[in-house]
Design an enzyme around this catalytic site. Sequence first.
Site, short mmCIF file in Angstrom:
data_model
loop_
_atom_site.label_atom_id
_atom_site.label_comp_id
_atom_site.label_asym_id
_atom_site.label_seq_id
_atom_site.Cartn_x
_atom_site.Cartn_y
_atom_site.Cartn_z
N TRP A 27 78.73 156.29 14.43
CA TRP A 27 80.18 156.50 14.55
C TRP A 27 80.92 155.33 13.90
O TRP A 27 80.43 154.19 13.93
CB TRP A 27 80.59 156.57 16.03
CG TRP A 27 80.75 157.97 16.57
CD1 TRP A 27 81.92 158.61 16.84
CD2 TRP A 27 79.72 158.89 16.94
NE1 TRP A 27 81.68 159.87 17.33
CE2 TRP A 27 80.34 160.08 17.40
CE3 TRP A 27 78.32 158.86 16.91
CZ2 TRP A 27 79.64 161.19 17.84
CZ3 TRP A 27 77.62 159.98 17.34
CH2 TRP A 27 78.27 161.12 17.80
N TYR A 29 73.52 166.86 19.89
CA TYR A 29 74.98 166.69 19.82
C TYR A 29 75.64 167.95 19.26
O TYR A 29 75.10 168.60 18.36
CB TYR A 29 75.31 165.50 18.91
CG TYR A 29 76.80 165.25 18.78
CD1 TYR A 29 77.49 164.55 19.76
CD2 TYR A 29 77.51 165.72 17.67
CE1 TYR A 29 78.86 164.34 19.65
CE2 TYR A 29 78.88 165.50 17.55
CZ TYR A 29 79.55 164.81 18.55
OH TYR A 29 80.90 164.59 18.44
N GLN A 64 88.42 157.45 11.85
CA GLN A 64 88.56 156.94 13.22
C GLN A 64 89.38 155.66 13.18
O GLN A 64 89.66 155.15 12.08
CB GLN A 64 87.16 156.68 13.82
CG GLN A 64 86.84 157.61 14.96
CD GLN A 64 85.57 157.28 15.70
OE1 GLN A 64 84.71 156.57 15.20
NE2 GLN A 64 85.44 157.81 16.89
N ASP A 69 89.90 160.65 22.60
CA ASP A 69 89.86 162.11 22.50
C ASP A 69 90.82 162.89 23.42
O ASP A 69 91.61 163.69 22.96
CB ASP A 69 88.44 162.62 22.78
CG ASP A 69 87.39 161.94 21.92
OD1 ASP A 69 87.69 160.94 21.25
OD2 ASP A 69 86.25 162.42 21.92
N TRP A 97 89.33 159.40 28.54
CA TRP A 97 90.48 158.60 28.09
C TRP A 97 91.72 158.85 28.93
O TRP A 97 92.83 158.57 28.50
CB TRP A 97 90.75 158.86 26.61
CG TRP A 97 89.71 158.23 25.75
CD1 TRP A 97 88.59 158.81 25.25
CD2 TRP A 97 89.67 156.86 25.31
NE1 TRP A 97 87.84 157.90 24.53
CE2 TRP A 97 88.49 156.69 24.55
CE3 TRP A 97 90.51 155.74 25.48
CZ2 TRP A 97 88.13 155.48 23.95
CZ3 TRP A 97 90.14 154.54 24.90
CH2 TRP A 97 88.97 154.42 24.15
N GLU A 113 79.43 153.32 28.90
CA GLU A 113 80.40 153.69 27.85
C GLU A 113 81.83 153.33 28.30
O GLU A 113 82.61 152.76 27.54
CB GLU A 113 80.29 155.20 27.59
CG GLU A 113 81.21 155.71 26.50
CD GLU A 113 81.07 157.22 26.31
OE1 GLU A 113 80.32 157.88 27.06
OE2 GLU A 113 81.73 157.74 25.39
C1 DGY Z 1 82.64 163.14 21.26
O1 DGY Z 1 81.90 164.00 20.76
O2 DGY Z 1 82.88 163.06 22.46
C2 DGY Z 1 83.18 162.09 20.41
O3 DGY Z 1 84.10 161.29 21.07
C3 DGY Z 1 83.76 162.62 19.14
O4 DGY Z 1 83.89 161.52 18.32
#
Ligand code: DGY
Length: 422
Positions: A35, A83, A103, A165, A352, A395
């Site tokens: 990322w 993912y 980003q 996000d 967030w 995280e």
């Molecule tokens: C996610 O997939 O949650 C990421 O934040 C996208 O960048």
Amino acid sequence: MKNNEKLIEQAKDILYKNDVDGYTVPTHGLYPFQWNWDAAITALGWMKTDESRAWLEIEMLLKGQWDNGMVPHIIFHQEVDSYFPGPKVWGVDKDIPTTAISQPPVLVSIVKMMAEQAKDQKLAQEKLTQMLPQLIAYHQWWYNDRDPENTGLVVSYHPWESGMDNSPAWDKSLAAVPPVTWQYKRKDLEHVDSDERPHANEYDRYLYLVDFFKKSNFDSEVIYRDCPYKMYDVGIISILHKATKDLVSLCQTSKVNEQHVTWFNKQIALTESAINTLWSDEQNSFLNTDAITKESFPVLTTGTLMAIYGELANKEQSAKLKILMKSWLDETEFGISSTYAKCAQYEPQRYWRGPVWLHINWLLALGAEHYGFNEESLQLKEASQTLIEKSGYFEYFNCETGAGCGGDDFSWTAAIALHWFL
Ligand code: DGY
């Protein structure tokens, strides 16, 4: 700090564990690629253990750079199926597949910090000379592509681009985006509890936008004209602004073509004037604003406070932001919650919408230091230390309890701890 040696060892172990052939995944499983802003921040952690590995992190990121200068938000160096949405959904046909958005551009500021703190100055200067043209192209792309009318304010096309996000600041504009009509299966919920992640109705719209970029053949002009989501994101604008100032300084010391310096200085001056249009006397803060409807959103998020990091607030504005920051800090013992606790949309552990993020505490502490808010800057640092001692390297963290949320053994959390206070 208590257990300093142990925490240093654990943080370094996380970087090595998350290393995949020269780039660092934020955490295995949940985020199995490279990322953009994670990579830059993680490189700062690598500087504490292996400088050449730190530079390699940035080189690997720049391998994904597009011909138009954009450095994408995810570089899909390898195929991994844990993912969603992966490279097939994004549909970017390049040697190294990537996403089609960027980003928060902390990259140049971090490269500058790396060059300044490098013990191996020969290596640092060599890498800097090699990557400077790519960094210049990245910043030219931001201004040309995202502010083609030269307003001084770049726009963002996706909540993922903000790095924040599901921030409540995007709720209303995102709700105006249609949902996708095809079925999909999220993979994030296989790794993390659903009450710590965005809702399905947000994902439906995130994916609509991904489809829209693809249907627009990634054509900048078409996207600028027709994108149903366009945001003046105070976080991105501020981070870009600070990084452009750092870029000018790198260009000057590297004696790069004077024309670049003049051009970037013009962008800096434009933003310094235009940012005032996002200021709200009612909220005593800059506000994220929809670039299509021009509606501004009176929800206070770490994005809005980023103007402090971006050094964009004038004397009066910064005095008001200091008061806001102080009361924000008094709401939790762990730093700045991603949404101010007194806002209706605040949720202490949903990604967030409330949790504390270590790199955000750090960026805001840098901004506070710049403005001479020494007490706030110290408070942010001490709160961050408390958090790591209490919960380790997650995280993000529930801003009321300090409990770890999201992915564990997280690269940027380990990197910031190493860089900032361990
Ligand atoms: C996610 O997939 O949650 C990421 O934040 C996208 O960048």
